[in-house]
Design a protein around this motif. Structure first.
Motif, PDB file in Angstrom:
ATOM      1  N   VAL A  27      25.953  23.489  57.223  1.00 31.17           N
ATOM      2  CA  VAL A  27      27.287  22.991  56.460  1.00 31.17           C
ATOM      3  C   VAL A  27      27.549  23.692  55.198  1.00 31.17           C
ATOM      4  O   VAL A  27      29.074  23.901  55.399  1.00 31.17           O
ATOM      5  N   TRP A  28      26.843  23.886  54.276  1.00 31.92           N
ATOM      6  CA  TRP A  28      27.345  24.436  52.929  1.00 31.92           C
ATOM      7  C   TRP A  28      27.962  25.957  53.092  1.00 31.92           C
ATOM      8  O   TRP A  28      28.732  26.384  52.113  1.00 31.92           O
ATOM      9  N   LEU A  29      27.563  26.667  54.144  1.00 31.04           N
ATOM     10  CA  LEU A  29      28.207  27.929  54.470  1.00 31.04           C
ATOM     11  C   LEU A  29      29.666  28.087  54.612  1.00 31.04           C
ATOM     12  O   LEU A  29      30.263  28.718  53.913  1.00 31.04           O
ATOM     13  N   GLY A  30      30.273  26.655  54.887  1.00 23.73           N
ATOM     14  CA  GLY A  30      31.631  26.548  55.301  1.00 23.73           C
ATOM     15  C   GLY A  30      32.402  26.517  53.935  1.00 23.73           C
ATOM     16  O   GLY A  30      33.527  26.505  53.849  1.00 23.73           O
ATOM     17  N   ALA A  31      31.587  25.950  52.852  1.00 22.17           N
ATOM     18  CA  ALA A  31      32.181  25.473  51.540  1.00 22.17           C
ATOM     19  C   ALA A  31      32.506  26.840  50.838  1.00 22.17           C
ATOM     20  O   ALA A  31      32.985  26.787  49.670  1.00 22.17           O
ATOM     21  N   ILE A  32      31.949  28.058  51.080  1.00 20.59           N
ATOM     22  CA  ILE A  32      32.011  29.274  50.260  1.00 20.59           C
ATOM     23  C   ILE A  32      33.324  29.664  50.137  1.00 20.59           C
ATOM     24  O   ILE A  32      33.739  29.833  49.003  1.00 20.59           O
ATOM     25  N   ILE A  33      34.207  29.740  51.271  1.00 25.10           N
ATOM     26  CA  ILE A  33      35.609  30.096  51.044  1.00 25.10           C
ATOM     27  C   ILE A  33      36.523  29.168  50.408  1.00 25.10           C
ATOM     28  O   ILE A  33      37.199  29.587  49.658  1.00 25.10           O
ATOM     29  N   PRO A  34      36.629  27.882  50.672  1.00 20.38           N
ATOM     30  CA  PRO A  34      37.262  26.919  49.708  1.00 20.38           C
ATOM     31  C   PRO A  34      36.871  27.047  48.320  1.00 20.38           C
ATOM     32  O   PRO A  34      37.819  26.951  47.426  1.00 20.38           O
ATOM     33  N   PHE A  35      35.735  26.994  47.898  1.00 25.85           N
ATOM     34  CA  PHE A  35      35.462  26.834  46.671  1.00 25.85           C
ATOM     35  C   PHE A  35      35.791  28.341  45.993  1.00 25.85           C
ATOM     36  O   PHE A  35      36.009  28.282  44.661  1.00 25.85           O
ATOM     37  N   LEU A  36      35.528  29.367  46.505  1.00 30.17           N
ATOM     38  CA  LEU A  36      35.826  30.799  45.968  1.00 30.17           C
ATOM     39  C   LEU A  36      37.486  30.866  45.679  1.00 30.17           C
ATOM     40  O   LEU A  36      37.813  31.351  44.862  1.00 30.17           O
ATOM     41  N   ALA A  37      38.014  30.075  46.704  1.00 25.56           N
ATOM     42  CA  ALA A  37      39.372  30.165  46.619  1.00 25.56           C
ATOM     43  C   ALA A  37      39.891  29.523  45.585  1.00 25.56           C
ATOM     44  O   ALA A  37      40.887  29.813  44.743  1.00 25.56           O
ATOM     45  N   ILE A  38      39.271  28.271  45.293  1.00 25.37           N
ATOM     46  CA  ILE A  38      39.826  27.439  44.007  1.00 25.37           C
ATOM     47  C   ILE A  38      39.458  28.108  42.756  1.00 25.37           C
ATOM     48  O   ILE A  38      40.179  28.315  41.843  1.00 25.37           O
ATOM     49  N   ALA A  39      38.340  28.734  42.757  1.00 26.91           N
ATOM     50  CA  ALA A  39      38.063  29.484  41.382  1.00 26.91           C
ATOM     51  C   ALA A  39      38.689  30.808  41.115  1.00 26.91           C
ATOM     52  O   ALA A  39      39.483  30.991  40.124  1.00 26.91           O
ATOM     53  N   PHE A  40      39.266  31.364  42.356  1.00 26.41           N
ATOM     54  CA  PHE A  40      40.062  32.496  42.192  1.00 26.41           C
ATOM     55  C   PHE A  40      41.431  32.150  41.884  1.00 26.41           C
ATOM     56  O   PHE A  40      41.997  32.805  40.900  1.00 26.41           O
ATOM     57  N   VAL A  42      42.393  29.357  40.157  1.00 29.69           N
ATOM     58  CA  VAL A  42      42.478  28.974  38.913  1.00 29.69           C
ATOM     59  C   VAL A  42      42.308  30.256  38.059  1.00 29.69           C
ATOM     60  O   VAL A  42      42.973  30.235  36.778  1.00 29.69           O
ATOM     61  N   GLY A  43      41.239  31.084  38.131  1.00 29.65           N
ATOM     62  CA  GLY A  43      41.136  32.191  37.336  1.00 29.65           C
ATOM     63  C   GLY A  43      42.433  33.049  37.103  1.00 29.65           C
ATOM     64  O   GLY A  43      42.860  33.607  36.089  1.00 29.65           O
ATOM     65  N   MET A  44      42.971  33.240  38.478  1.00 35.25           N
ATOM     66  CA  MET A  44      44.393  33.910  38.345  1.00 35.25           C
ATOM     67  C   MET A  44      45.478  33.374  37.512  1.00 35.25           C
ATOM     68  O   MET A  44      46.113  34.019  36.821  1.00 35.25           O
ATOM     69  N   MET A  45      45.569  32.045  37.565  1.00 37.56           N
ATOM     70  CA  MET A  45      46.316  31.292  36.676  1.00 37.56           C
ATOM     71  C   MET A  45      46.125  31.259  35.317  1.00 37.56           C
ATOM     72  O   MET A  45      47.145  31.502  34.423  1.00 37.56           O
ATOM     73  N   LEU A  46      44.902  31.248  35.086  1.00 39.29           N
ATOM     74  CA  LEU A  46      44.394  31.089  33.601  1.00 39.29           C
ATOM     75  C   LEU A  46      44.690  32.726  32.903  1.00 39.29           C
ATOM     76  O   LEU A  46      44.765  32.847  31.710  1.00 39.29           O
ATOM     77  N   THR A  47      44.554  33.798  33.564  1.00 45.37           N
ATOM     78  CA  THR A  47      44.743  35.087  33.037  1.00 45.37           C
ATOM     79  C   THR A  47      45.950  35.595  33.320  1.00 45.37           C
ATOM     80  O   THR A  47      46.336  36.694  33.191  1.00 45.37           O
ATOM     81  N   SER A  48      47.180  34.820  33.822  1.00 44.63           N
ATOM     82  CA  SER A  48      48.539  35.148  33.881  1.00 44.63           C
ATOM     83  C   SER A  48      48.628  36.093  34.613  1.00 44.63           C
ATOM     84  O   SER A  48      49.675  37.004  34.845  1.00 44.63           O
ATOM     85  N   TYR A  49      47.518  36.407  35.725  1.00 42.86           N
ATOM     86  CA  TYR A  49      47.987  37.474  36.728  1.00 42.86           C
ATOM     87  C   TYR A  49      48.956  36.804  38.137  1.00 42.86           C
ATOM     88  O   TYR A  49      49.697  37.359  38.550  1.00 42.86           O
ATOM     89  N   MET A  50      48.820  35.227  37.871  1.00 37.74           N
ATOM     90  CA  MET A  50      49.762  34.708  38.747  1.00 37.74           C
ATOM     91  C   MET A  50      50.366  33.489  38.045  1.00 37.74           C
ATOM     92  O   MET A  50      49.913  32.754  37.049  1.00 37.74           O
ATOM     93  N   LYS A  51      51.901  33.615  38.036  1.00 39.11           N
ATOM     94  CA  LYS A  51      52.686  32.831  37.398  1.00 39.11           C
ATOM     95  C   LYS A  51      52.347  31.360  37.597  1.00 39.11           C
ATOM     96  O   LYS A  51      51.990  30.816  38.750  1.00 39.11           O
ATOM     97  N   ILE A  57      52.094  27.120  42.981  1.00 38.79           N
ATOM     98  CA  ILE A  57      51.185  25.877  43.039  1.00 38.79           C
ATOM     99  C   ILE A  57      51.219  25.543  44.351  1.00 38.79           C
ATOM    100  O   ILE A  57      50.049  24.950  44.681  1.00 38.79           O
ATOM    101  N   VAL A  58      52.394  25.337  44.857  1.00 38.71           N
ATOM    102  CA  VAL A  58      52.418  24.707  46.215  1.00 38.71           C
ATOM    103  C   VAL A  58      51.511  25.697  47.307  1.00 38.71           C
ATOM    104  O   VAL A  58      50.925  25.401  48.017  1.00 38.71           O
ATOM    105  N   LEU A  59      51.830  26.894  47.044  1.00 42.50           N
ATOM    106  CA  LEU A  59      51.053  28.216  47.808  1.00 42.50           C
ATOM    107  C   LEU A  59      49.343  27.918  47.838  1.00 42.50           C
ATOM    108  O   LEU A  59      48.806  28.053  48.873  1.00 42.50           O
ATOM    109  N   ALA A  60      49.226  27.788  46.466  1.00 45.64           N
ATOM    110  CA  ALA A  60      47.441  27.611  46.150  1.00 45.64           C
ATOM    111  C   ALA A  60      47.257  26.130  46.986  1.00 45.64           C
ATOM    112  O   ALA A  60      46.041  26.152  47.445  1.00 45.64           O
TER     113      ALA A  60
END
Length: 88
Positions: A27-40, A42-51, A57-60
């Motif tokens: 079951v944990w293999l399926g969690a890879i993409i959702p958690f990587l998406a969240i990290a990606f 958040v990282g893009m928003m914190l580094t200002s690559y994503m407004k 926010i709605v798209l994310a």
């Protein structure tokens, strides 16, 4: 062009999530993409690559929600396959 790349990568990752990562006994293999998406995201928003605006926010939120939904659907597909195998 960047929007088209985003859409293609998103659809590919969601299909991969449903039919490969979520559709197995681990079951944990399926969690890879959702958690990587969240990290990606958040990282893009914190580094200002994503407004940090309403559209992004709605798209994310939609993408992360779809990732979790596809994870659940993949898990359901696996469990249905196991049940069918037992009753054959």
């Amino acid at each position: 062009m960047l929007g088209i790349i985003f859409i293609v990568v998103s659809i590919t990752s969601l299909i991969l999530e449903k039919y490969v990562l979520g559709n197995n006994s681990h079951v944990w293999l399926g969690a890879i993409i959702p958690f990587l998406a969240i990290a990606f995201i958040v990282g893009m928003m914190l580094t200002s690559y994503m407004k940090f605006d309403v559209f992004n926010i709605v798209l994310a939120v939609v993408y992360v929600s779809l990732s979790f939904i596809f994870w659940g659907q993949g898990s359901d597909l696996y469990h249905q396959k196991v049940v069918n195998k037992i009753y054959e």
